[in-house]
Design an enzyme around this catalytic site. Structure first.
Site, PDB file in Angstrom:
ATOM      1  N   LYS A 200     -85.500 -30.460 -17.314  1.00 50.07           N
ATOM      2  CA  LYS A 200     -86.847 -30.409 -17.877  1.00 50.07           C
ATOM      3  C   LYS A 200     -87.652 -29.226 -17.315  1.00 50.07           C
ATOM      4  O   LYS A 200     -87.221 -28.584 -16.338  1.00 50.07           O
ATOM      5  CB  LYS A 200     -87.529 -31.753 -17.610  1.00 50.07           C
ATOM      6  CG  LYS A 200     -86.849 -32.945 -18.327  1.00 50.07           C
ATOM      7  CD  LYS A 200     -87.577 -34.250 -18.010  1.00 50.07           C
ATOM      8  CE  LYS A 200     -87.006 -35.419 -18.798  1.00 50.07           C
ATOM      9  NZ  LYS A 200     -87.779 -36.678 -18.523  1.00 50.07           N
TER      10      LYS A 200
ATOM     11  N   TYR B 130     -88.724 -37.595 -28.667  1.00 47.31           N
ATOM     12  CA  TYR B 130     -89.215 -38.788 -27.948  1.00 47.31           C
ATOM     13  C   TYR B 130     -89.921 -39.769 -28.882  1.00 47.31           C
ATOM     14  O   TYR B 130     -90.740 -40.565 -28.424  1.00 47.31           O
ATOM     15  CB  TYR B 130     -90.143 -38.365 -26.804  1.00 47.31           C
ATOM     16  CG  TYR B 130     -89.400 -37.816 -25.594  1.00 47.31           C
ATOM     17  CD1 TYR B 130     -88.608 -38.653 -24.799  1.00 47.31           C
ATOM     18  CD2 TYR B 130     -89.485 -36.480 -25.228  1.00 47.31           C
ATOM     19  CE1 TYR B 130     -87.927 -38.169 -23.689  1.00 47.31           C
ATOM     20  CE2 TYR B 130     -88.808 -35.985 -24.119  1.00 47.31           C
ATOM     21  CZ  TYR B 130     -88.029 -36.842 -23.352  1.00 47.31           C
ATOM     22  OH  TYR B 130     -87.364 -36.360 -22.246  1.00 47.31           O
TER      23      TYR B 130
ATOM     24  N   ASN C  32     -89.878 -35.821 -13.964  1.00 47.08           N
ATOM     25  CA  ASN C  32     -88.709 -36.365 -13.260  1.00 47.08           C
ATOM     26  C   ASN C  32     -87.430 -35.546 -13.458  1.00 47.08           C
ATOM     27  O   ASN C  32     -86.334 -36.083 -13.420  1.00 47.08           O
ATOM     28  CB  ASN C  32     -88.519 -37.838 -13.611  1.00 47.08           C
ATOM     29  CG  ASN C  32     -88.318 -38.065 -15.089  1.00 47.08           C
ATOM     30  OD1 ASN C  32     -88.287 -37.111 -15.853  1.00 47.08           O
ATOM     31  ND2 ASN C  32     -88.160 -39.314 -15.489  1.00 47.08           N
TER      32      ASN C  32
ATOM     33  N   HIS D 191     -83.322 -35.296 -18.125  1.00 46.02           N
ATOM     34  CA  HIS D 191     -83.131 -36.337 -19.150  1.00 46.02           C
ATOM     35  C   HIS D 191     -81.647 -36.643 -19.243  1.00 46.02           C
ATOM     36  O   HIS D 191     -80.822 -35.742 -19.119  1.00 46.02           O
ATOM     37  CB  HIS D 191     -83.610 -35.828 -20.518  1.00 46.02           C
ATOM     38  CG  HIS D 191     -83.151 -36.698 -21.658  1.00 46.02           C
ATOM     39  ND1 HIS D 191     -83.825 -37.843 -22.028  1.00 46.02           N
ATOM     40  CD2 HIS D 191     -82.065 -36.621 -22.470  1.00 46.02           C
ATOM     41  CE1 HIS D 191     -83.169 -38.433 -23.027  1.00 46.02           C
ATOM     42  NE2 HIS D 191     -82.102 -37.702 -23.318  1.00 46.02           N
TER      43      HIS D 191
ATOM     44  N   GLU E 132     -78.936 -36.894 -30.086  1.00 48.81           N
ATOM     45  CA  GLU E 132     -79.636 -35.880 -29.286  1.00 48.81           C
ATOM     46  C   GLU E 132     -78.831 -34.580 -29.208  1.00 48.81           C
ATOM     47  O   GLU E 132     -79.403 -33.484 -29.197  1.00 48.81           O
ATOM     48  CB  GLU E 132     -79.913 -36.436 -27.885  1.00 48.81           C
ATOM     49  CG  GLU E 132     -80.935 -37.574 -27.921  1.00 48.81           C
ATOM     50  CD  GLU E 132     -81.090 -38.342 -26.612  1.00 48.81           C
ATOM     51  OE1 GLU E 132     -81.882 -39.302 -26.596  1.00 48.81           O
ATOM     52  OE2 GLU E 132     -80.429 -37.994 -25.610  1.00 48.81           O
TER      53      GLU E 132
HETATM   54  N1  UDP Z   1     -92.293 -41.345 -18.552  1.00 46.84           N
HETATM   55  C1  UDP Z   1     -93.586 -41.255 -18.063  1.00 46.84           C
HETATM   56  N2  UDP Z   1     -94.194 -42.373 -17.574  1.00 46.84           N
HETATM   57  C2  UDP Z   1     -93.587 -43.590 -17.555  1.00 46.84           C
HETATM   58  C3  UDP Z   1     -92.270 -43.690 -18.072  1.00 46.84           C
HETATM   59  C4  UDP Z   1     -91.668 -42.543 -18.555  1.00 46.84           C
HETATM   60  O1  UDP Z   1     -94.185 -40.169 -18.078  1.00 46.84           O
HETATM   61  O2  UDP Z   1     -94.188 -44.585 -17.102  1.00 46.84           O
HETATM   62  C5  UDP Z   1     -91.624 -40.143 -19.065  1.00 46.84           C
HETATM   63  C6  UDP Z   1     -90.543 -39.615 -18.105  1.00 46.84           C
HETATM   64  O3  UDP Z   1     -90.511 -38.196 -18.176  1.00 46.84           O
HETATM   65  C7  UDP Z   1     -89.282 -40.242 -18.694  1.00 46.84           C
HETATM   66  C8  UDP Z   1     -89.575 -40.140 -20.191  1.00 46.84           C
HETATM   67  O4  UDP Z   1     -90.962 -40.446 -20.295  1.00 46.84           O
HETATM   68  O5  UDP Z   1     -88.107 -39.562 -18.303  1.00 46.84           O
HETATM   69  C9  UDP Z   1     -88.785 -41.078 -21.074  1.00 46.84           C
HETATM   70  O6  UDP Z   1     -88.951 -42.401 -20.574  1.00 46.84           O
HETATM   71  P1  UDP Z   1     -87.719 -43.399 -20.462  1.00 46.84           P
HETATM   72  O7  UDP Z   1     -88.269 -44.748 -20.218  1.00 46.84           O
HETATM   73  O8  UDP Z   1     -86.818 -43.207 -21.645  1.00 46.84           O
HETATM   74  O9  UDP Z   1     -86.991 -42.928 -19.112  1.00 46.84           O
HETATM   75  P2  UDP Z   1     -85.583 -42.207 -18.868  1.00 46.84           P
HETATM   76  O10 UDP Z   1     -84.638 -42.697 -19.921  1.00 46.84           O
HETATM   77  O11 UDP Z   1     -85.833 -40.713 -18.967  1.00 46.84           O
HETATM   78  O12 UDP Z   1     -85.177 -42.613 -17.484  1.00 46.84           O
HETATM   79 MG    MG Z   2     -84.822 -42.773 -21.978  1.00 47.38          MG
END
Ligand code: UDP
Ligand code: MG
Length: 139
Positions: A11, A51, A114, A117, A128
């Site tokens: 990212k 997203y 974080n 992805h 994707e």
């Molecule tokens: N995210 C965020 N706040 C939250 C949860 C998720 O900003 O409380 C963002 C974070 O960058 C995350 C992305 O949204 O990686 C997609 O969320 P997901 O729950 O799919 O998490 P992932 O699959 O990336 O672990």
């Molecule tokens: Mg996810």
């Protein structure tokens, strides 16, 4: 049947902080083969589409802003059990909860920024991957 490919992004924060080489090293060291790789800059429309599943969540606007603020590295990775093994390698969404040695524990700043992805299912890995790459870009 499970496929052996997953889709990942390094990212914008990873690119900004110069973590691309270190993260790709960990990916290689864990036994993933790079099938496709590009540096690209998501448009707002790209990020919203990618997203879309999160569009009703309170963090959606912030997520789209973050994911479009600079270039990302998109990759397709191959390994037996790729989706599950890559999710294990990156760790929990929130780096505070991520296991020691995971990419998010090492490189993520927060639950929103974080670092990486990783697809959450074989079906999403395929969707994707074709969102980002044409067949001619997969090797
Ligand atoms: N995210 C965020 N706040 C939250 C949860 C998720 O900003 O409380 C963002 C974070 O960058 C995350 C992305 O949204 O990686 C997609 O969320 P997901 O729950 O799919 O998490 P992932 O699959 O990336 O672990
Ligand atoms: Mg996810």
């Amino acid at each position: 049947m499970a496929t052996n490919r997953t889709f990942a992004m390094l990212k914008p924060d990873s690119v900004e902080k110069g973590y691309v080489g270190a993260i790709l090293d960990k990916i290689n060291a864990t036994g993933f083969r790079i099938v496709a790789l590009k540096m690209t800059h998501l448009t707002m429309a790209d990020a919203k589409e990618f997203y879309d599943i999160h569009k009703e969540r309170p963090f959606f606007e912030e997520l789209v802003k973050y994911m479009t603020r600079g270039p990302i590295i998109a990759v397709i990775l191959e390994k037996e059990n790729a989706v599950e093994d890559f999710r294990a390698l990156i760790g929990a969404t929130n780096p505070v909860d991520a296991a020691d040695g995971t990419i998010r524990k090492l490189f993520a700043a927060s639950v929103s920024e974080n670092a990486v992805h990783g697809s959450d299912s074989d079906e999403n890995a395929a969707i994707e991957s074709t969102f980002h790459f044409s067949g001619r870009e997969m090797f």
